[in-house]
Design a protein around this motif. Sequence first.
Motif: not given
Lengths: 325, 322
Positions: B177-178, B181-184, B252-253, B255-258
């Motif tokens: 959400a912007t 993380p949804f998991s948070y 900051s939320y 990674t490039q890998e993701e």
Amino acid sequence: MRELTFTAAAREALAEEMARDPSIFVVGEGVGARGGNFNTTTGLYELYGPMRLRDTPIVERGFIGMCTGAAMTGTRPVVDFMFVDFILDAMGELINQVAKIQYMSSGRLKMPLVLRGSIGISGASATHHSGSYFPMFVNIPGFRVVVPTNAYDAKGLFKTALRGDDPVIFLEHKALLNAKAQVPEEEYFIPFGQAAIVREGTQATAVAVGSMVRRTLEACEALAGEGISIEVIDPRTLAPLDIATILQSVHKTGRLLIVDETFAPCGIGAEIAAQVAAHGFDDLDAPIQRLNGVYTPTPYSPPLEAAVVPNTTQIVQAIRDLLAE
Amino acid sequence: MNLTQKEYLALYRQMLVIRRTEEQLAKAHQAGLIPGACHTYIGQEAIATGVCANLTAQDAVFSTHRGHGHALAKGVPPREVMAELFGRVTGCSRGRGGSMHLFAPEVGMMGTSGIVGPCILQATGAGYSSRLLNNGTVGVAFFGDGASNNGAFHEGLNLAAIWDLPVIFVFENNMYATEVPFSYATRNTDMAERARTYGMNGVSVDGNDVLAVYEAAAAGVRRARAGEGPTLLDCKTYRTRAHSEGMPSLGSYRTQEEVDAWKSRDPIMTYRARLLHEGIASESDCEAIDMEVQALIDESFEFAKNSPYPNPATVAEHIFSS
């Protein structure tokens, strides 16, 4: 002519329009078999069933948002909110969605949504059942704001609300619901933006809103015994506001008092005063005055509750003060 | 799946129209042609495409701040979306809305919204109208994981469930959400299960697989039209560009890998490979569409860029119906 209460007259308007237009439906808590907390829908459930008299869970934001979508897709919802305080939970839906969708869609969507229910200080209802809040709605482009003060006006204005394509906030003061007035059998409509001159007079103009109309008339009746002649205007709709009728009256009388149960800051009296100062300055023989309810949440205890609402004695005094200027 | 070749290719084309429009908009934003916000749908195209392929112009779609893809898939021409973002009078909202307020009721696009949540309630209302008018239409809400914790989600799903309204709730879980993380933000992230706790049909689907979305939406729409009540589609997906153009892609939320991992599962690329692999379409079939879409986008861009601004004298029109 027959007499009806405010509530019965408004209910008759709803019944007539529901019979005429099958796309009208009502939502709210207890509007089904119960007939509405204020008897607003008595007898209609038996005629039209649950799809058109829809009892809801206690989800003001939810059903107002739902009715917003319904109004965009070909039906005409009526939200029976019981107490206006309850729809504060839906202010985002009302201001961001309901009021703006016609504009944002460049007029290609209509918003035939009527929100109706009680306002006002009466009967030790305490602070979560006593609000009026109409200045907040008047401040937002996109709403029609209607404050009828008698049975005749209630029916004619509600009919207009139910025929139109704009969102209407229809506000019914609790202290007026059982008051009777003559209501003709024949169909009639009262257009929005047309104030009523409810008493003619020459020495000052009193614009009164909601339950203050009756009290102001009582005050003027008392003053008439002393030969004091006051004109009383009931705007009937606050958006649109019939400023022309007020200006004409001030042109005649030279003095203006606005009597309103709700709060003074940024209120309807402030708006009327500003417009009259701008467009009727040369007609004024005295500063414009306001008499408002006390700027406080509404207390419960009867002596406290009575202390926050302008009473007839205070209105009489305000008029005397205005005439002494 | 029982689609004709034409239908398979239409899904490909629709996703590509969204992708190319968004890429053009991103470029236009960098070039200063878009005075306001621009939230792209890149990476999520399979969802709008798969759902809207099951809808008619009479079905009502309500969307979010990330709504270009929904508008395009519902039938708003790319030129009208671009012109709207450029603030031109030829835009679908005649320049009154921009990225977050796309309206085209003539094709059932009942608005995107800058506020998270109301679309859920409004789609429920479209379902109510459908029931009252008995016209067989469905209401559809597209919304993200951010909306699923909002009160509108609870209230709308509950109302649709208790009244068996014909509504499809399309939950697009792009994981953030912007940048939250949804998991948070949510303890139970199984949205199909959450739907079932409201007593409604809940289906999880790979949101990057247009055929899976199409099939799940088809079943939900069929149920809705048959009077069997609402469905929530839980679509897992990913937005590969920044939340909003001009913001950092990673921040900051994430990674490039993701981002790269999700790009390798790009819904258009994988679908095209599948069409070729399964012999549904040839390379030249796809290339013909690629060229046709590129021409459409080029033409749309020229149209939008050369369209006039609205006349300031009209600024207070349409506040009321008359």
